[in-house]
Scaffold this active site. Sequence first.
Site, PDB file in Angstrom:
ATOM      1  CD  GLU A 244     -14.559   5.744 -23.972  1.00 57.48           C
ATOM      2  OE1 GLU A 244     -14.300   4.732 -24.646  1.00 57.48           O
ATOM      3  OE2 GLU A 244     -13.906   6.045 -22.943  1.00 57.48           O
ATOM      4  CG  ASN A 368     -17.933  -4.063 -14.261  1.00 57.63           C
ATOM      5  OD1 ASN A 368     -17.993  -3.254 -15.189  1.00 57.63           O
ATOM      6  ND2 ASN A 368     -18.858  -4.970 -14.037  1.00 57.63           N
TER       7      ASN A 368
END
Length: 388
Positions: A244, A368
């Site tokens: 990805e 994150n």
Amino acid sequence: MSSVEEFRTEVRSWLRAHLTGEFADLRGRGGPGREHEAFAERLAWERHMATEGWTCVGWPEEYGGRGATLAQQVAFHEEYALADAPARVNHIGEQLLGPTLIAFGTPAQRDRFLPRIVSVEELWCQGYSEPDAGSDLANVRTRAERDDKGWVVTGQKTWTSLAHESDWCFVLARTEPGSTRHHGLSYLLVPLDQPGVEVRPITQLTGTSEFNEVFFDGARTDAAHLVGAPGDGWRVAMATLGFERGVSTLGQQVGFRRELTAVTELAKANGAAADPLIRDRIARAWTGLETIRCNALRMLDGVAAGAPGPEASIGKIFWATWHRELGELAMDICGADGMLAAGEPYDLTDWQRLFLFSRADTLYAGSNEIQRNVIAERVLGLPKEARP
């Protein structure tokens, strides 16, 4: 095989010649927050690309690709973005599932699925995240049971991009009763057009519905549609995530640069550039974008050497945070006008759409917080985060 510059020139010339006529109006269509735009026309464009041999350019020629080198793939994605060509509808099949099947699939699976990805006959979506297994992917609860006819899948997936337009979904499911975490998971290819599958669009802040919930209630797939060994799904799924974050990130940055240029021009036009704090933030954004590109090139060096290194996680944190902050900068430059919809009932400006959609950048494809854990635990060797 031509050189990188010859290949780049070939791509540029082809795009210039073919983004015309019925496809001319597709330039810039279908970007983040606008995935609904001209979907049928973009699908027709991508099938036209397929007939001309411009899909899956990085795949080996034996599987229908061009066998392009890593540097040539970078050139392709950069030129595609520079041409402002429409957002791809087959990204998940071409960039995620296809390389996974090439690496882990059986010959029969490759023969069945790869040609239809190359020709854009079948569209794919990714069945990973669940209500209790988003960033904590190992907490998957969707289960699949084996019977004499194949696999029976029951459970729920969420945040499934473009499921409402897809024909198939690659699903991470728990196939070993009593297993926990990353053990006992399998990677299944499941058709969506069947009884026992319900797709429900999720309306986002932008007013559009790229994401979906997908409910499996006794949905079926053939025994031959298991990728890898039973219980080995985690390894296969992680390989997919590695694919990805590949060469398409360089094309993404061309789009980022276009947005930054437009934000800068807006600040000049409405007088916001007279504010030294705004000028400082624009300068920081420019510097950040250069850093993102350097890190992406460093990451691709790792890919060329065999596997992406920690740069993949570092890069995801950096570009996601940068893009979110660019949306905030755009709103501050717009000032009070940024709070007004462009029209009824909920027509957004490009700046508002950038601001709203980029809020998700630090969440999808690994939040994150999770990326920081990956870096801390797997790269720096720090103690693992306490878990219940």
